[in-house]
Scaffold this motif. Structure first.
Motif, PDB file in Angstrom:
ATOM      1  N   PRO A  66      10.456   1.303 -10.535  1.00 52.50           N
ATOM      2  CA  PRO A  66       9.277   0.853  -9.873  1.00 52.50           C
ATOM      3  C   PRO A  66       9.629   1.005  -8.302  1.00 52.50           C
ATOM      4  CG  PRO A  66      10.462  -0.991 -10.675  1.00 52.50           C
ATOM      5  CD  PRO A  66      11.096   0.110 -11.306  1.00 52.50           C
ATOM      6  N   LEU A  67       8.859   1.051  -7.454  1.00 58.76           N
ATOM      7  CA  LEU A  67       9.039   1.242  -6.016  1.00 58.76           C
ATOM      8  C   LEU A  67       7.670   0.631  -5.610  1.00 58.76           C
ATOM      9  CD1 LEU A  67       8.752   4.666  -4.509  1.00 58.76           C
ATOM     10  CD2 LEU A  67       7.771   4.351  -6.818  1.00 58.76           C
ATOM     11  N   ILE A  68       8.004   0.312  -4.069  1.00 61.25           N
ATOM     12  CA  ILE A  68       6.748  -0.253  -3.307  1.00 61.25           C
ATOM     13  C   ILE A  68       6.684   0.752  -2.291  1.00 61.25           C
ATOM     14  CG2 ILE A  68       6.137  -1.785  -1.660  1.00 61.25           C
ATOM     15  CD1 ILE A  68       7.883  -4.015  -3.309  1.00 61.25           C
ATOM     16  N   LEU A  69       5.518   1.435  -2.194  1.00 65.06           N
ATOM     17  CA  LEU A  69       4.920   2.671  -1.356  1.00 65.06           C
ATOM     18  C   LEU A  69       4.498   2.071   0.168  1.00 65.06           C
ATOM     19  CD1 LEU A  69       2.852   4.808  -3.720  1.00 65.06           C
ATOM     20  CD2 LEU A  69       5.265   5.379  -2.845  1.00 65.06           C
ATOM     21  N   GLY A  70       3.946   2.760   1.038  1.00 63.81           N
ATOM     22  CA  GLY A  70       3.451   2.337   2.335  1.00 63.81           C
ATOM     23  C   GLY A  70       4.548   2.661   3.422  1.00 63.81           C
ATOM     24  N   HIS A  71       4.276   3.378   4.424  1.00 60.04           N
ATOM     25  CA  HIS A  71       5.061   3.592   5.275  1.00 60.04           C
ATOM     26  C   HIS A  71       4.144   3.777   6.984  1.00 60.04           C
ATOM     27  CE1 HIS A  71       3.376   7.620   3.867  1.00 60.04           C
ATOM     28  NE2 HIS A  71       3.472   8.070   5.366  1.00 60.04           N
ATOM     29  N   GLU A  72       2.979   3.368   6.752  1.00 59.79           N
ATOM     30  CA  GLU A  72       2.150   3.201   8.184  1.00 59.79           C
ATOM     31  C   GLU A  72       1.742   1.875   8.122  1.00 59.79           C
ATOM     32  OE1 GLU A  72       0.009   7.667   8.333  1.00 59.79           O
ATOM     33  OE2 GLU A  72      -1.367   5.654   8.020  1.00 59.79           O
ATOM     34  N   GLY A  73       2.748   1.191   8.555  1.00 58.85           N
ATOM     35  CA  GLY A  73       2.679  -0.252   8.783  1.00 58.85           C
ATOM     36  C   GLY A  73       2.971  -0.804  10.205  1.00 58.85           C
ATOM     37  N   ALA A  74       2.636  -2.142  10.435  1.00 60.45           N
ATOM     38  CA  ALA A  74       2.787  -2.845  11.583  1.00 60.45           C
ATOM     39  C   ALA A  74       2.816  -4.327  11.383  1.00 60.45           C
ATOM     40  CB  ALA A  74       1.664  -2.344  12.620  1.00 60.45           C
ATOM     41  N   GLY A  75       3.693  -4.939  11.786  1.00 59.32           N
ATOM     42  CA  GLY A  75       3.908  -6.333  11.547  1.00 59.32           C
ATOM     43  C   GLY A  75       4.588  -7.004  12.628  1.00 59.32           C
ATOM     44  N   ILE A  76       5.029  -8.341  12.212  1.00 58.14           N
ATOM     45  CA  ILE A  76       5.895  -9.321  13.135  1.00 58.14           C
ATOM     46  C   ILE A  76       7.146  -9.752  12.315  1.00 58.14           C
ATOM     47  CG2 ILE A  76       5.966 -11.580  14.008  1.00 58.14           C
ATOM     48  CD1 ILE A  76       2.740 -11.394  13.835  1.00 58.14           C
ATOM     49  N   VAL A  77       8.273  -9.528  13.168  1.00 58.78           N
ATOM     50  CA  VAL A  77       9.587  -9.706  12.636  1.00 58.78           C
ATOM     51  C   VAL A  77       9.677 -11.409  12.283  1.00 58.78           C
ATOM     52  CG1 VAL A  77      12.030 -10.164  13.186  1.00 58.78           C
ATOM     53  CG2 VAL A  77      10.597  -8.186  14.130  1.00 58.78           C
ATOM     54  N   GLU A  78      10.011 -11.273  11.136  1.00 54.34           N
ATOM     55  CA  GLU A  78      10.287 -12.802  10.534  1.00 54.34           C
ATOM     56  C   GLU A  78      11.643 -13.385  10.596  1.00 54.34           C
ATOM     57  OE1 GLU A  78      11.852 -15.334   7.508  1.00 54.34           O
ATOM     58  OE2 GLU A  78      11.918 -13.359   7.215  1.00 54.34           O
ATOM     59  N   SER A  79      12.527 -12.350  10.496  1.00 52.92           N
ATOM     60  CA  SER A  79      13.998 -12.906  10.589  1.00 52.92           C
ATOM     61  C   SER A  79      14.761 -11.478  10.790  1.00 52.92           C
ATOM     62  CB  SER A  79      14.492 -13.963   9.661  1.00 52.92           C
ATOM     63  OG  SER A  79      14.479 -13.098   8.255  1.00 52.92           O
ATOM     64  N   VAL A  80      16.022 -11.730  11.195  1.00 54.53           N
ATOM     65  CA  VAL A  80      16.873 -10.624  11.503  1.00 54.53           C
ATOM     66  C   VAL A  80      18.103 -10.968  10.983  1.00 54.53           C
ATOM     67  CG1 VAL A  80      15.692 -10.045  13.527  1.00 54.53           C
ATOM     68  CG2 VAL A  80      17.533 -11.282  13.479  1.00 54.53           C
ATOM     69  N   GLY A  81      19.062  -9.967  10.300  1.00 52.85           N
ATOM     70  CA  GLY A  81      20.331  -9.904   9.837  1.00 52.85           C
ATOM     71  C   GLY A  81      21.459 -10.044  11.012  1.00 52.85           C
ATOM     72  N   GLU A  82      22.532 -10.197  10.637  1.00 54.70           N
ATOM     73  CA  GLU A  82      23.691 -10.318  11.721  1.00 54.70           C
ATOM     74  C   GLU A  82      23.853  -9.020  12.262  1.00 54.70           C
ATOM     75  OE1 GLU A  82      28.769 -10.834  11.515  1.00 54.70           O
ATOM     76  OE2 GLU A  82      27.341 -11.059   9.627  1.00 54.70           O
TER      77      GLU A  82
END
Length: 381
Positions: A66-82
């Motif tokens: 299984p996979l999750i499609l979608g590549h025309e998105g916009a959003g808000i950063v929730e958290s970032v990694g090191e």
């Protein structure tokens, strides 16, 4: 509630099997690892590339369900990694299916916009460390084009994201993530359409209509919009087309034959194939001016499809080229496109046919199959 460093449970559209509808599931999204960003997706528009995958027409042999499609998105950063420094929690962003590392040979060159850094893992539906951040009912779920924005939350590499103006409406500028940038840039950057020239655009989906808009912005004198759906004529002319042709109305004469007749056998200065069909690519190529015409291929075909053309048609001076993401380098250029929209220099609103809920996306793809709608935008609540 602070979610940083913790798994998030949310809704997503999951493709469990090719040639089957998307299934709406509750998934778990892991926290971002080093060099990664977790995004709360606000809006995501439908694209033909997603539909091609659903229908098993593209990449089926190298993708995993299984996979999750979608590549025309916009959003808000929730958290970032090191180690992530370019964005932080709260920033408004657009994920980039065409990343920009600024370090590889390609990124350092002005000859291409195709970053080579993440290609292998991204094509395999994996994060750079060759794992995924999605699970559903205990099963691994794969990523798509480094974005997977048909999910309320997603995780992307920090090479696959750009910070944008926080005032920009995310349910509008999400379309810049692929459709508009791909077509508009094909005319402006890849073909370098010149003022007073003639252009022909084959296929009037969002990419083709964006190419029409790009040809107009470049100052083309004649812009022929070509599609088998007569309903596309009005929007094409609104975006800059001077003429509309429906190949079904031409009888047995091929479209390139009509174009050559109308141009005294010379052809068009710039042509664009925005469908992803080898036969249409041939028509676009043979419609080019016989001494200096430039045919730009934008549409994506199945990986085994080949294009056959007469070599002498090239020797005379015609050029055949491809264009990826409109020639734009994502981190550098996508924020500029957002600013163009904010300054009313770039039309996005006319490309959006409807706003829908995630659970309505299968119906939206059905209308896209029928050629009725350009873009449907999923607005996450």
């Amino acid at each position: 509630m602070d979610t940083a460093g913790k798994p998030i449970t949310c809704k997503a559209a999951v493709l469990w099997e090719f040639n089957k509808p998307l299934s709406f599931e509750t998934i778990e999204v892991a926290p971002p690892k080093a060099g990664e960003v977790r995004i709360k997706v606000v809006a995501n528009s439908t694209c033909h590339s997603d539909l091609h995958v659903i229908d098993g027409a593209l990449w089926e042999k190298r993708m995993q369900c299984p996979l999750i499609l979608g590549h025309e998105g916009a959003g808000i950063v929730e958290s970032v990694g090191e180690g992530v420094t370019e964005v932080q929690a709260g920033d408004h962003v657009i994920p980039l299916w065409n990343p920009q590392c600024r370090e590889c040979e390609n990124c350092k060159s002005n000859k291409t916009n195709v970053c080579s850094k993440l290609r292998d893992t991204q094509n395999a539906g994996l994060m750079p460390d060759k794992t995924t951040r999605f699970t559903c009912n205990g099963k691994t779920v794969y990523h798509f084009m480094g974005c997977s924005t048909f999910s309320e939350y997603t995780v992307v590499s920090d090479l696959s994201i750009c910070k944008i103006n926080p005032e920009a409406p995310l349910d509008k500028v999400c379309v810049i993530g692929c459709g508009i940038s791909t077509g508009y840039g094909a005319a402006i950057n890849s073909a370098k359409v010149t003022e007073g020239s003639s252009c022909a655009v084959f296929g009037l989906g969002a990419v083709g209509l964006s190419a029409v808009m790009g040809c107009k912005a470049a100052g083309a004198k004649t812009i022929i919009a070509i599609d088998i759906n007569p309903d596309k004529a009005e929007i094409a002319k609104k975006l800059g087309a001077t003429d509309f042709m429906n190949p079904k109305d031409l009888g047995q004469i091929p479209i390139e034959g009509v174009i050559l007749q109308q141009t005294g056998g010379r052809g068009i200065d710039f042509t664009f194939e925005c469908i992803g069909n080898a036969a249409t690519m041939k028509s676009a190529f043979y419609s080019c001016h016989n001494a200096w015409g430039v045919c730009t291929i934008v549409g994506v075909t199945p990986p085994t499809q080949e294009l056959s053309i007469i070599t002498l048609a090239i020797v005379a001076g015609r050029k055949l080229q491809g264009s990826v993401f409109g020639g734009y380098k994502g981190k550098d250029d996508v924020p500029k496109l957002v600013e163009q929209y904010m300054n009313k220099e770039l039309n996005i609103d006319d490309f959006i046919s409807q706003n829908i809920k995630l659970e309505e996306v299968n119906e939206a793809f059905d209308t896209m199959r029928q050629g009725k709608l350009a873009r449907s935008v999923v607005k996450f609540e």
